[in-house]
Design a protein around this motif. Structure first.
Motif, PDB file in Angstrom:
ATOM      1  N   GLU A   1       0.405  -5.122   9.975  1.00 50.55           N
ATOM      2  CA  GLU A   1       0.952  -4.100   8.854  1.00 50.55           C
ATOM      3  C   GLU A   1       2.340  -3.542   9.297  1.00 50.55           C
ATOM      4  OE1 GLU A   1      -0.886  -0.225   6.354  1.00 50.55           O
ATOM      5  OE2 GLU A   1      -2.006  -1.009   7.924  1.00 50.55           O
TER       6      GLU A   1
ATOM      7  N   GLU B   1       0.739  -0.968  -0.010  1.00 52.93           N
ATOM      8  CA  GLU B   1      -0.019  -0.273  -0.151  1.00 52.93           C
ATOM      9  C   GLU B   1       0.915   1.157   0.165  1.00 52.93           C
ATOM     10  OE1 GLU B   1      -2.883   0.091   3.074  1.00 52.93           O
ATOM     11  OE2 GLU B   1      -4.064  -1.632   2.359  1.00 52.93           O
ATOM     12  N   CYS B   2       0.590   2.107  -0.895  1.00 49.34           N
ATOM     13  CA  CYS B   2       1.507   3.455  -0.926  1.00 49.34           C
ATOM     14  C   CYS B   2       0.598   4.616  -1.574  1.00 49.34           C
ATOM     15  CB  CYS B   2       2.584   3.146  -1.969  1.00 49.34           C
ATOM     16  SG  CYS B   2       2.084   2.560  -3.586  1.00 49.34           S
ATOM     17  N   SER B   3       1.093   5.667  -1.348  1.00 51.06           N
ATOM     18  CA  SER B   3       0.411   7.072  -1.437  1.00 51.06           C
ATOM     19  C   SER B   3       0.528   7.434  -2.947  1.00 51.06           C
ATOM     20  CB  SER B   3       0.962   7.981  -0.594  1.00 51.06           C
ATOM     21  OG  SER B   3       2.445   8.442  -0.862  1.00 51.06           O
TER      22      SER B   3
ATOM     23  N   LYS C   1       4.521   7.405   1.057  1.00 47.80           N
ATOM     24  CA  LYS C   1       4.426   6.565   2.259  1.00 47.80           C
ATOM     25  C   LYS C   1       4.208   4.949   1.797  1.00 47.80           C
ATOM     26  CE  LYS C   1       2.306  10.145   4.812  1.00 47.80           C
ATOM     27  NZ  LYS C   1       3.495  10.107   5.626  1.00 47.80           N
TER      28      LYS C   1
ATOM     29  N   SER D   1       5.000  -0.716   8.252  1.00 43.36           N
ATOM     30  CA  SER D   1       5.101   0.564   7.375  1.00 43.36           C
ATOM     31  C   SER D   1       6.944   1.031   7.550  1.00 43.36           C
ATOM     32  CB  SER D   1       4.205   1.470   8.014  1.00 43.36           C
ATOM     33  OG  SER D   1       4.288   1.753   9.363  1.00 43.36           O
TER      34      SER D   1
ATOM     35  N   GLU E   1       9.677   4.401   6.949  1.00 44.84           N
ATOM     36  CA  GLU E   1      10.033   5.763   6.579  1.00 44.84           C
ATOM     37  C   GLU E   1      11.351   5.663   6.104  1.00 44.84           C
ATOM     38  OE1 GLU E   1       9.266   8.231  10.090  1.00 44.84           O
ATOM     39  OE2 GLU E   1       7.277   7.949   9.992  1.00 44.84           O
TER      40      GLU E   1
ATOM     41  N   LYS F   1       1.168  -5.516   3.847  1.00 45.02           N
ATOM     42  CA  LYS F   1       0.438  -6.396   4.798  1.00 45.02           C
ATOM     43  C   LYS F   1       0.033  -7.822   3.798  1.00 45.02           C
ATOM     44  CE  LYS F   1      -3.871  -4.185   4.013  1.00 45.02           C
ATOM     45  NZ  LYS F   1      -5.066  -3.335   4.844  1.00 45.02           N
TER      46      LYS F   1
ATOM     47  N   THR G   1      11.150   1.290  10.692  1.00 47.76           N
ATOM     48  CA  THR G   1      10.255   0.301  10.330  1.00 47.76           C
ATOM     49  C   THR G   1       9.457  -0.066  11.620  1.00 47.76           C
ATOM     50  OG1 THR G   1      11.973  -0.958   9.167  1.00 47.76           O
ATOM     51  CG2 THR G   1       9.832  -2.282   9.908  1.00 47.76           C
ATOM     52  N   TYR G   2       8.070   0.096  11.368  1.00 49.73           N
ATOM     53  CA  TYR G   2       6.969   0.003  12.482  1.00 49.73           C
ATOM     54  C   TYR G   2       6.023  -1.119  12.071  1.00 49.73           C
ATOM     55  CZ  TYR G   2       8.549   4.978  12.703  1.00 49.73           C
ATOM     56  OH  TYR G   2       9.156   6.026  12.953  1.00 49.73           O
TER      57      TYR G   2
ATOM     58  N   SER H   1       3.660   0.752   3.012  1.00 49.26           N
ATOM     59  CA  SER H   1       3.164  -0.234   4.154  1.00 49.26           C
ATOM     60  C   SER H   1       2.913  -1.599   3.423  1.00 49.26           C
ATOM     61  CB  SER H   1       2.184   0.219   4.957  1.00 49.26           C
ATOM     62  OG  SER H   1       1.011   0.479   4.077  1.00 49.26           O
TER      63      SER H   1
END
Length: 291
Positions: free
Chosen positions: A227, A132-134, A255, A229, A231, A259, A163-164, A257
Motif C-alpha cells: 500500500e 483510498e481516501c478520506s 488522506k 500512501s 502526504e 493499492k 511517499t510511504y 493511498s
C-alpha cells in the motif's frame, strides 16, 4: 451470445466500419447491446436504425459475454470503468492510431467477430490500481487501469509528495507531480516521464516523478501487494489527482493511498498477437534508423 458495444465519438468515415460490425454480429446471431454514449454517437451519425438493446445501468451488463470498445485506448479505459467488478472481457476495436490496448483493426472485423463466436482467443488479466481516501471522490469509481497521478495545479510552483510504502517512509519528491502506474499504464504517462516499460503480467507498480527537482531521483518498481500512501505539501492549497483520464481537485488535508484493486480487467487477446508486437510497432523497435 450477448455482446455490448461502447463508443464515444465517431466520424463519418467510421460509418462503413460500424455497419460492417453490426452485419457480422447479426450474421453470427449475436444479441447486440449498446451503452448510452454509443447510442448517442450512433444517433448523431444517423445509424440508430440498427437493431440493438440499450444498456441503461450496470445491471443490464450482467448477462453480457463480451464488450467491444470502438475507438482508441481512451475509449477502452472508459469501458473498464463502466464494467467495474463484473470483469466482462473487453476487446478494443481501434478506429484511430495504433494503441497499446485497442489492438483489433477495423479492416479485419469479420475475422475478429468470428474469433469471438468460435472462442478462438485468450483472456489477459490486467491489474487495476485502487484509490483510498478520506472523502468520496470520482463518484465512487475509485480504480484505474493505467495510473494514479498527483499533480500541481495550473502554473503553481512544484509540490512535495512525501511517499510511504506500507507505512515506511520511502522518499519526498520535490516535483511537478507523481505517478503510480500499473504494468498496463507503464506504456503511457509514466513512460513519457522516464518510467520503465513493464510486461502486462508483472505483479508490480511503478512510482515515477514528474519533472523532479533533484535529478538523481529515478522511478522505482515496487510490489503490487504493498500500500502506497502520500502526504502533499505546496504553496497552493489545492492539488490535482487523477485516475486515468478522470481528474479532480483536492486539498492537502485529504488522506490518500493506493493499492491493487480486488478485481481486475479482462482483455481479449486475439490469435497471432503479442504485447511485443505492439511495442515494436509503436516504438519503432527493430528498425534501422541510420538510413
Amino acid at each position: 451470445m450477448k455482446i455490448a458495444l461502447h463508443g464515444l465519438v465517431f466520424k463519418p468515415e467510421h460509418i462503413p466500419d460500424i455497419d460492417r460490425l453490426f452485419q457480422e454480429l447479426e450474421k453470427h446471431q449475436i444479441e447486440i447491446l449498446v451503452t448510452e454514449p454509443m447510442d448517442r454517437a450512433l444517433k448523431m451519425l444517423g445509424k440508430a436504425r440498427h437493431t440493438y438493446w440499450l444498456i441503461e445501468n450496470q445491471e443490464d451488463l450482467e448477462s453480457v459475454d463480451f464488450l467491444i470498445s470502438i475507438g482508441g485506448d481512451g475509449t477502452l479505459l472508459d469501458a473498464v470503468c463502466l464494467i467495474g467488478h463484473l470483469e466482462i472481457p473487453v476487446l478494443g476495436l481501434n478506429t484511430g492510431r495504433l494503441g497499446f490496448l485497442a489492438t483489433a483493426v477495423t479492416d479485419r472485423i469479420g475475422e475478429v467477430i468470428e474469433n469471438l463466436a468460435y472462442a478462438n482467443f485468450q483472456i489477459e488479466t490486467r491489474s487495476l490500481i485502487s484509490l483510498e481516501c478520506s472523502r468520496k471522490l470520482f463518484n465512487g469509481i475509485n480504480f484505474a487501469l493505467n495510473e494514479f497521478t498527483i499533480h500541481k495545479r495550473d502554473t503553481s510552483s512544484m509540490i512535495t509528495v512525501h511517499t510511504y510504502i506500507d507505512g515506511k517512509y520511502l522518499n519526498s519528491y520535490w516535483a511537478d507531480g507523481l505517478i503510480v502506474s500499473t504494468p498496463t499504464g507503464s506504456t503511457g504517462y509514466s513512460l513519457s516521464c522516464g518510467g520503465p516499460l513493464i510486461t502486462p503480467d508483472t505483479k508490480s507498480f511503478v512510482i515515477t516523478p514528474v519533472s523532479p527537482h533533484n535529478l538523481n531521483v529515478r522511478p522505482i518498481i515496487v510490489s503490487d501487494d504493498c500500500e502506497i500512501s502520500f502526504e502533499i505539501e505546496g504553496r497552493s492549497e489545492k492539488f490535482l489527482i487523477s485516475l486515468d483520464s478522470r481528474s479532480t481537485s483536492i486539498s492537502s488535508e485529504i488522506k490518500l493511498s493506493v493499492k491493487k484493486e480486488l478485481f481486475s480487467a479482462k482483455l481479449v487477446k486475439l490469435p497471432h498477437f503479442h504485447f511485443f508486437d505492439t511495442l515494436r510497432q509503436k516504438l519503432n523497435w527493430g528498425f534501422d534508423m541510420r538510413n
